[in-house]
Design an enzyme around this catalytic site. Structure first.
Site, PDB file in Angstrom:
ATOM      1  N   ASP A  74      49.478  50.691  47.517  1.00 25.95           N
ATOM      2  CA  ASP A  74      49.839  51.904  46.796  1.00 25.95           C
ATOM      3  C   ASP A  74      50.740  52.753  47.701  1.00 25.95           C
ATOM      4  OD1 ASP A  74      48.267  53.053  48.750  1.00 25.95           O
ATOM      5  OD2 ASP A  74      46.890  54.045  47.373  1.00 25.95           O
ATOM      6  N   ASP A 111      50.888  56.758  49.222  1.00 21.76           N
ATOM      7  CA  ASP A 111      50.070  57.961  49.356  1.00 21.76           C
ATOM      8  C   ASP A 111      50.921  59.147  49.808  1.00 21.76           C
ATOM      9  OD1 ASP A 111      47.271  56.541  49.256  1.00 21.76           O
ATOM     10  OD2 ASP A 111      48.397  55.427  50.768  1.00 21.76           O
ATOM     11  N   ASP A 161      48.954  57.715  45.025  1.00 19.53           N
ATOM     12  CA  ASP A 161      47.941  58.760  45.235  1.00 19.53           C
ATOM     13  C   ASP A 161      48.634  60.034  45.680  1.00 19.53           C
ATOM     14  OD1 ASP A 161      45.817  57.099  44.617  1.00 19.53           O
ATOM     15  OD2 ASP A 161      45.407  56.544  46.707  1.00 19.53           O
TER      16      ASP A 161
END
Ligand code: CTP
Ligand code: MN
Ligand code: MN
Ligand code: MN
Length: 388
Positions: free
Chosen positions: A204, A206, A312
């Protein structure tokens, strides 16, 4: 202990936050094997065992050279009997029977596949496996009721299990920057997580978001999310509002490791930079003309002009920024050992919000990561060497 002749003795400290752990190291054969054992322990909900294998692997990552014989392990911390047996097997035979068998086992493979669905944890995967499911396509066909997150996890399974590149992370960064500037000029975004540790890919991306003027950042997340949604840039989002102020247990006693910032777990719809236009059937005259299943499947799996990417986002007041940055940069084992070091060695309590000193009964302020390391009596470790 006196090393036997020829052994390379290396001193390695017991806490990951006392060591420099680069991304590239010399013992991947061993650490890959230990990681399988750690994952398997996690699948069996044995966290202690899983952390023990991770710690063992992490120590090997910090070594300046490859382990060649068991004597090279003399004096190293965190290497339990089980880990040592596995290392010995690999040094002697090139592989570990236990690890090979695990990799072959239906249960391990199913748990690995099912937990790699976004929104599916070990408990759910375990239940599904007992009910006969083995892969994400089985979940789709099962007709089970999935929650919102799991639906997204299944729908974007392939993209979410394709590593995110640094170029993609940078492209996401530009979008987040634009969104943040549009709703709160002067706000600042910082890339954290694995990419801040110089990883080349991640699962992902962040980001931390803050504003130099304390308080200005309040209520920012819903605005950022709305801006992104209005432009069709989000495929999924789950926003949690800041619960830090209302909560009764302050950072002195963090009841769990989750922080309580305004945060958003999301899936971005990232345009592919050089997406090829959809192929026309006529253009592929070499192909078999009939529209069989495999042809349909090929077309369905042909990548569209965009990729689903997990992102995120975390909003932090500037007074807590250094703690949030340290807490979200990782690695997870590095973070775990930072908190363990603080508690066990310094009678302090560290979270992504603050550092509390139980001896002085006060919070210790910091406006940089360097200051936090100093408060903790630790040598500063730069992000690229936190790959524990
Ligand atoms: N983190 C956290 N709370 C969460 C999830 C993550 O504090 N609910 C922290 C973790 O401690 C970790 C950092 O955020 O240090 C990044 O987590 P994650 O994105 O899961 O891992 P990365 O190290 O970025 O690795 P990857 O490339 O796989 O994303
Ligand atoms: Mn990450
Ligand atoms: Mn991860
Ligand atoms: Mn993350």
């Amino acid at each position: 202990m006196e090393p036997s002749s020829g052994a390379t003795v290396t001193t390695v400290k017991g806490y990951a936050c006392q060591r420099r752990t680069p991304l590239q190291h010399h013992n991947t054969l061993l650490t890959d094997a230990l990681l399988v054992l750690a994952e398997n322990a996690e699948f069996c909900e044995n966290e202690g065992r899983s952390v023990a294998f991770r710690r063992a692997g992490s120590v090997l990552k910090a070594l300046p050279q490859a382990v060649r014989k068991m004597e090279d392990l003399q004096g190293l911390p965190c290497l339990g009997g089980h880990s040592q047996r596995v290392i010995k097997e690999i040094l002697e035979d090139g592989k570990s029977r236990e690890v090979e068998m695990m990799l072959q086992s239906k249960q391990y493979q199913a748990m690995k596949a099912l937990t790699s669905i976004f929104g599916v944890g070990v408990k759910t995967a375990e239940r599904w496996f007992r009910e006969g499911l083995q892969r994400h396509t089985d979940v789709v066909n099962s007709g089970y009721k999935l929650n919102h997150t799991q639906q997204a996890g299944v729908q974007y399974y392939d993209d979410l299990n394709t590593p995110v590149t640094k170029a993609e992370a940078d492209a996401i960064g530009q979008i987040v920057e634009e969104a943040v500037q549009a709703v709160l000029p002067g706000a600042e975004i910082t890339l954290t997580g694995g990419f801040r540790r110089d990883k080349l890919t991640g699962h992902d991306v962040d980001f931390l978001i803050t504003h130099p003027e304390e308080g200005k950042e309040e209520g920012l997340m819903p605005k950022v999310v709305s801006w992104l949604e209005a432009r069709g840039l989000l495929l999924y989002q789950k926003t949690n509002t800041n619960s830090y102020l209302e909560s009764t247990d302050g950072p002195a006693r963090p009841s769990h490791n989750m922080d309580r910032f305004e945060r958003c777990f999301s899936i971005f719809r990232l345009e592919r930079p050089h997406a090829r236009p959809e192929q026309h059937p006529q253009a592929t005259c070499e192909e078999q003309p009939q529209d069989d299943d495999s042809a349909r499947e090929r077309r369905a799996s042909q990548s569209p002009g965009w990729k689903a990417v997990r992102v995120d986002l975390v909003v932090t007041p500037v007074s807590q920024f250094a703690f949030a940055l340290l807490g979200w940069t990782g690695s997870q084992l590095f973070e775990r050992d930072l908190r363990r070091w603080a508690g066990q060695e310094k009678h302090m309590s560290l979270s992504s919000h603050a550092l509390y000193d139980s001896k002085q009964n006060r919070y210790l302020r910091a406006s940089s990561e360097e200051e936090i390391f100093a408060h903790l009596g630790l040598e500063f470790i730069p992000p690229a060497e936190r790959n524990a």
